[in-house]
Design an enzyme around this catalytic site. Structure first.
Site, short mmCIF file in Angstrom:
data_model
loop_
_atom_site.label_atom_id
_atom_site.label_comp_id
_atom_site.label_asym_id
_atom_site.label_seq_id
_atom_site.Cartn_x
_atom_site.Cartn_y
_atom_site.Cartn_z
N THR A 250 0.89 -1.17 0.00
CA THR A 250 0.00 0.00 0.00
C THR A 250 0.91 1.21 0.00
OG1 THR A 250 -1.64 -1.17 1.36
CG2 THR A 250 -1.74 1.22 1.45
N ASP A 281 -8.20 -1.71 5.03
CA ASP A 281 -8.24 -0.48 5.82
C ASP A 281 -8.04 0.78 4.99
OD1 ASP A 281 -5.62 -1.41 5.26
OD2 ASP A 281 -4.77 -0.27 6.93
N GLY A 304 -4.69 -5.05 6.78
CA GLY A 304 -5.84 -4.17 6.81
C GLY A 304 -6.89 -4.56 7.83
N1 GLY Z 1 -3.39 -2.32 4.05
C1 GLY Z 1 -3.87 -2.75 2.83
C2 GLY Z 1 -4.87 -3.78 2.88
O1 GLY Z 1 -4.89 -4.58 3.79
O2 GLY Z 1 -5.69 -3.83 1.98
#
Ligand code: GLY
Length: 423
Positions: A250, A281, A304
């Site tokens: 991310t 998230d 997330g």
């Molecule tokens: N932090 C990115 C996800 O879990 O989608």
């Protein structure tokens, strides 16, 4: 050809967004080299009102230009978007935007959100297909609707109405990795109870030896599949690694300008091979990103699901509002994740989380649950306040996370040398 008013406006809006972001700054990039600057705490106080930007490691190529834009008076959110748009456009970054690893059906679904401190507004999109720059779409939701969050087909149609081009986001490289996962690994998919289930137990560890027969069989099977699929020999080990340890890459970026204005944004293709419709998230205001003009800005990369449960970015900003330093505020959010698992490191080792924390006075911190990845690479935060540098995060636990699903237990060296994937 007749153009409807909506179509004309939409095209004009998208053209203006694109032109705004691609406008060349007269300022040359202030720094092209990377400086290591580590301290015990990684938390620093700015002297006076210095503009500053912080982001995840995959923003390092884009932060010079964005910082020059910010320093020249550019809006804080537009500056942060300039950083995250880079990986969104990059087909070789398979964690974000175009070229992101797809869901279990081979379809790329993207999530993003943003918060604009000066106007106290927010925008978000989740599970978006066929649109590359979802960070910009989240800004468009903020600016051109009375809503905060759009998801799925509605978000895609909204983006198209505003003139964002529909395009196939699945690169050949990512398609082949997905095919390898589908053909050889899909018994270990995301169906069934997860880590948070009280009855979940880690699979028995056959051996810690990289030479284990079990491991060798799995690797040989994957190598044969990779060859059949047509994955180039030089990329085969990197592809196998993604199949064995699905990434959650991310990018987050927060920015503060000389006037004390702040903004933040986060964008991702989410967890590789996820169930269709899964939102992590990153599009959740308060989890993947949160900015309060009075206090500070925070964002997250990593697991997330865990971050959503502690509303990580909002928790951090609230902690700072109540007087905690950026470092302590981030550590407290990490400890909330640990508490959710009753300190059980047998489970906690299968997740990871990095928080990027920027306070209104310019003090900042990068914190992470573990020191780094199973390949030995450390978690890093990129900082630019006139000098660009990459700093290791302060970790709550020593050692590295073991990405999930938890097989195999040992990572042979030949699979850890990953020069292509940008974390
Ligand atoms: N932090 C990115 C996800 O879990 O989608």
């Amino acid at each position: 050809m007749s153009v409807s008013r909506r179509g004309f406006l939409g095209t004009a809006i998208a053209a203006s967004i694109t032109a705004h972001l691609s406008a060349q700054e007269s300022n040359p990039s202030p720094s092209s080299s990377e400086h290591q600057h580590q301290t015990d705490s990684n938390a620093h106080s700015a002297s006076g009102k210095k503009p500053i930007m912080i982001c995840a490691g995959n923003g390092v190529k884009y932060i010079d230009e964005a910082f020059a834009f910010l320093k020249a008076g550019g809006d804080t959110l537009d500056a942060a978007l300039r950083v995250v748009k880079g990986p969104e456009d990059d087909p070789n970054d398979d964690s974000v935007g175009y070229g992101g690893l797809p869901n279990e059906e081979g379809i790329v679904e993207l999530d993003a959100c943003c918060m604009h401190g000066p106007t106290r507004r927010a925008g978000s999109v989740g599970g978006v297909r066929n649109i590359k720059n979802v960070s910009l779409v989240s800004k468009a939701v903020m600016e051109h609707t009375g809503h905060v969050m759009l998801v799925g087909e509605g978000a895609e149609r909204f983006a198209v109405a505003l003139g964002f081009p529909r395009e196939n986001l699945l690169t050949e490289r990512s398609r082949k990795i997905w095919l390898l996962w589908k053909e050889a690994h899909s018994l270990d998919d995301w169906w069934g109870p997860g880590l948070a289930d009280p009855h979940w137990t880690a699979p028995a560890t056959p051996t810690n030896s990289p030479q284990s027969q079990l491991w060798d069989e799995r690797r040989q099977q994957l190598e044969q599949h990779a060859a059949l699929i047509g994955i180039e020999p030089e990329f085969r080990q990197a592809a196998i690694r993604r199949v064995l340890v699905p990434p959650t890459g991310t990018i987050h970026c927060s920015a503060l300008n000389e006037k004390g204005e702040m903004s933040g944004c986060t964008t991702t293709s989410g967890l590789a091979f996820k169930l269709p419709g899964r939102c992590g998230d990153s599009p959740i205001i308060g989890a993947g990103c949160y900015t309060d003009q009075d206090v500070g800005s925070a964002g997250a990369t990593g697991s997330g699901e865990e971050n959503i449960k502690v509303a990580g970015a909002h928790t951090i900003v609230e902690n700072m509002r109540h007087g905690m330093s950026p470092l302590d505020a981030g550590m407290d959010a990490l400890k909330r994740i640990v508490r959710n698992y009753n300190n059980d490191t047998n489970k906690l080792k299968f997740m990871d989380m990095t928080y990027y924390v920027l306070r209104k006075d310019g003090a900042y911190a990068g914190v992470s649950l573990w020191e780094g990845y199973s390949d030995g690479e450390k978690h890093k935060i990129v900082v630019h306040d006139g000098m660009k540098r990459s700093e290791t995060t302060v970790a709550l636990f020593k050692g590295s996370s073991h990405e999930f699903p938890p097989f195999p237990v040992a990572m042979p060296k030949e699979l850890t040398e990953d020069s292509v994937y940008v974390k």
